[in-house]
Design a protein around this motif. Structure first.
Motif, short mmCIF file in Angstrom:
data_model
loop_
_atom_site.label_atom_id
_atom_site.label_comp_id
_atom_site.label_asym_id
_atom_site.label_seq_id
_atom_site.Cartn_x
_atom_site.Cartn_y
_atom_site.Cartn_z
N ARG A 118 0.83 -1.21 0.00
CA ARG A 118 0.00 0.00 0.00
C ARG A 118 0.86 1.26 0.00
O ARG A 118 0.56 2.24 -0.69
CB ARG A 118 -0.95 0.01 1.20
N GLU A 119 1.95 1.24 0.77
CA GLU A 119 2.88 2.38 0.79
C GLU A 119 3.52 2.60 -0.58
O GLU A 119 3.68 3.73 -1.02
CB GLU A 119 3.96 2.17 1.85
N ASN A 129 2.21 1.73 -3.51
CA ASN A 129 1.16 2.26 -4.39
C ASN A 129 0.97 3.75 -4.19
O ASN A 129 0.85 4.51 -5.16
CB ASN A 129 -0.16 1.53 -4.14
N LEU A 130 0.94 4.18 -2.94
CA LEU A 130 0.78 5.61 -2.65
C LEU A 130 1.98 6.41 -3.13
O LEU A 130 1.84 7.48 -3.72
CB LEU A 130 0.56 5.82 -1.15
N HIS A 131 3.17 5.88 -2.91
CA HIS A 131 4.38 6.59 -3.32
C HIS A 131 4.45 6.75 -4.84
O HIS A 131 4.92 7.78 -5.33
CB HIS A 131 5.62 5.83 -2.83
N ARG A 153 1.98 7.06 -6.93
CA ARG A 153 0.76 7.65 -7.47
C ARG A 153 1.05 8.73 -8.52
O ARG A 153 2.17 9.23 -8.61
CB ARG A 153 -0.08 8.25 -6.34
N TRP A 166 1.26 12.12 -9.26
CA TRP A 166 1.41 13.28 -8.38
C TRP A 166 0.58 14.47 -8.86
O TRP A 166 0.24 15.34 -8.07
CB TRP A 166 2.88 13.68 -8.21
N GLU A 176 -4.11 10.47 -7.71
CA GLU A 176 -4.72 9.15 -7.88
C GLU A 176 -3.67 8.05 -7.76
O GLU A 176 -2.60 8.13 -8.37
CB GLU A 176 -5.40 9.08 -9.25
N ALA A 177 -3.98 7.02 -7.00
CA ALA A 177 -3.10 5.87 -6.83
C ALA A 177 -3.85 4.61 -7.27
O ALA A 177 -5.07 4.54 -7.12
CB ALA A 177 -2.67 5.73 -5.38
#
Length: 189
Positions: free
Chosen positions: A72-73, A75-77, A79, A81, A85-86
């Motif tokens: 999850r981290e 995926n967020l990283h 995203r 920018w 959206e991720a």
């Protein structure tokens, strides 16, 4: 969200301790395919996103299992920018990235130039440059554009191509390498 274990140690603390005590032989290009098939007990990825100022250094796989919190981290990283959206990044691409970083034997984190791109972002970039694919794997969460100060684009591309597991584009003038989990191919941009 931190998962506490019964001893009071966090999951992240346990993973950090495991990584610190792991002793593994330095991989070689001839071992690249084995690394992606699961040879090795720990997979780690380190990246810096210059657009957001965020740093990520995480163990995301231990002994055959992906760690949901770490994924999850990632995926967020990675995203978009521009839109925030991720999406679920394809873990095959993350494995290629992590494997290449390990093969290059560097502790420097990747500079992430582009991970996931929304269709709107991809269309905007495509209108500015002929080098942006209309059906880019970035829009599927299957590609990343990366840079390292300590390694040349040739070194990075060779390390990623050693896995024979996806596409590797070398952009020498722009000083980055594209890595994806699509069809096996190489190119220069």
């Amino acid at each position: 969200m931190i998962d506490k274990m019964t001893s009071g140690m966090t999951r992240r603390g346990l993973l950090t301790a495991l990584a610190a005590t792991a002793v593994t032989a330095a991989p070689t290009f001839s071992q690249a395919q084995g690394f992606l098939r699961g040879a090795g007990d720990i997979r780690r990825i380190a990246m810096y996103n210059g657009r957001t100022g965020e740093t990520l250094d995480t163990i995301y796989w231990i002994e055959g299992e992906y760690i949901a919190e770490a994924v999850r981290e990632i995926n967020l990283h990675m995203r978009d920018w521009r839109t925030g959206e991720a999406v679920q990044m394809d873990l095959r691409t993350i494995d290629i990235m992590a494997g290449a970083l390990r093969l290059m034997e560097t502790s420097e984190p990747y500079l992430l130039l582009s991970g996931y791109r929304s269709p709107a972002t991809n269309a905007m970039l495509g209108a500015r440059s002929s080098g942006v694919a209309r059906d880019s794997l970035h829009m599927r969460g299957q590609a990343a554009d990366l840079r390292l100060r300590s390694r040349s684009t040739s070194q990075m591309a060779s390390a990623a191509a050693a896995f024979n597991a996806g596409g590797v584009g070398r952009y020498g003038r722009s000083n980055f390498v594209h890595m994806d989990c699509g069809p096996v191919r190489t190119w220069r941009g």
